[in-house]
Design an enzyme around this catalytic site. Structure first.
Site: not given
Length: 215
Positions: A61-63
């Protein structure tokens, strides 16, 4: 890019754990895997190694995105789950708050994506060289200021939901890369991985895991 990386200090929240898989709640602001440089070594998978030393990465998952993440605890589980992601057999559901009133109530964005090399990690639409990317949406509620939507990515391109929503003119609120003006003026990216449905590596039976959005 990350200017100052200051992830939340809270210990990982485990949603489910058995002999093959581990499902956790990733907070916004924490990397899924280590970034470049020692200052970005703190990440979800490293925080899990103490209690789950055999943990193996399956997806990211993105930051800035929060929500459900699944890991393998054996090489077999990692392969089994990774294949489901690669073959688009995993049902993924996201909740987002987007700028303005998104209409109609349901729809699909079908725009091919490619990395924007001079401005990476940004991605961009490229009809000639981009890889196919599709996202379905369903509006939960809407006002003139913003809409709460459920997003269903049919493909898994980097930043797919963020670029697709921005391209509709309804950027995800708080997006540091793709939102502008008042849409960007939020404390976090308003994107949350609400649910995952997978086949379990041991039984092959479908299992669903979910986590309510914190916004």
């Amino acid at each position: 890019m990350i200017s100052v990386y200051a992830p939340p200090p809270d210990p990982p929240e485990v949603i489910h754990a058995d002999h093959e898989i581990l499902v956790v709640a990733k907070p916004s602001g924490l990397l899924s895997v280590p970034g470049r440089g020692p200052d970005k070594a703190d990440c979800m998978i490293e925080r899990l190694r103490g209690a789950f030393p055999t943990v193996l990465l399956v997806h990211r998952l993105d930051l800035d995105t929060s929500g459900v993440m699944i890991f393998g605890l054996t090489p077999h589980a990692q392969r089994f789950l990774s294949k489901q992601f690669e073959e688009r057999q995993v049902k993924k559901t996201y909740i987002a708050r987007v700028y303005g009133r998104l209409e109609p109530k349901t729809g699909r964005v079908d725009l091919p994506l490619i990395v924007d090399w001079p401005n990476r990690p940004r991605q961009k639409v490229d009809h000639a060289e981009g890889r196919p990317a599709q996202t379905d949406w369903r509006v939960i509620r809407a006002s003139d200021d913003e809409s709460r939507v459920r997003l269903f990515p049919l493909t898994g391109r980097s930043h797919q939901l963020r670029v697709h929503m921005a391209e509709t003119g309804h950027a995800i609120l708080g997006d540091p890369l793709y939102a502008t003006g008042e849409a960007a003026d939020f404390s976090r990216l308003m994107l949350h991985a609400e649910g995952l449905r997978i086949r379990h590596p041991d039984s092959g039976v479908q299992q669903s895991f979910s986590l309510p959005a914190p916004f």
